[in-house]
Design an enzyme around this catalytic site. Structure first.
Site: not given
Length: 195
Positions: A125-127, A135-138, A163, A168
């Site tokens: 999971v990377v942004v 809000g892209l990760g979400k 961190r 999550y």
């Protein structure tokens, strides 16, 4: 822990920023969902993402692996062999990435592997740091969780740096649910014990 719906604020306007690289350490977090769970609420629609210049992709078609590797490196992951990334993607059951239309490059990514029935692990999971906080990760995680739930998968786990555990938790993930501890095979520990 049950995945629960979330109330979110509107996506803030895009702001570019760079975050410092930090030494990574992984923590396993997981979420167990009821067997009748079939959907997960989305805080932002695909249409709103597109109006802001982003397109969500659900396959590796059009994904430039060198650009993806650049995002991995930018968030502190080690640089990976593009051929190994290709093989990993071939063995990936669910994949989501966000393309920034202006540059045609990936700016967010996540993938999941598993048995397709009971268990899944979300990986990578990377942004891109320049796009974090918008809000892209979400958006990627909500859709990944929804896709897995629609398949009836009831045990979803992921690895996370300590961190970012706070990212999550609102999505339904907890560290050590019900006292369950994850373990990872480590050659490093084995070498140390033999000395």
């Amino acid at each position: 822990m049950l995945l629960r719906g979330i109330i979110s604020s509107p996506l803030p306007s895009l702001r570019l920023q760079l975050k410092p690289k930090l030494k990574t350490r992984n923590v396993i977090v997981s979420s167990q969902t009821p067997t009748n769970a079939t959907s997960y609420p989305l805080s932002i629609s695909d249409e709103v993402l597109e109006s802001r210049g982003f397109v969500l992709r659900r396959s590796a078609d059009g994904l430039n692996l060198d650009d993806l590797n650049g995002v991995f490196v930018a968030v502190g992951f080690p640089k990976r062999d593009p051929e190994k990334i290709r093989v990993a993607l071939e063995h990936t059951e669910s994949l989501l990435w966000v393309e920034y239309l202006r540059t045609r490059r990936p700016v967010a990514f996540a993938r999941a592997t598993g048995d397709g029935v009971f268990n899944a692990i979300i990986w990578d999971v990377v942004v891109d740091p320049s796009f974090q906080g918008v809000g892209l990760g979400k958006a990627v995680m909500e859709r990944m969780i929804s896709e897995l739930l629609e398949k009836g998968i009831v045990n979803i786990a992921l690895y996370s740096e300590p961190r970012v555990l706070g990212f999550y938790r609102p999505l339904g993930f907890v560290a050590d649910p019900d006292g369950i501890r994850g373990m990872v095979y480590s050659r490093k520990n084995k070498k140390n014990k033999n000395k």
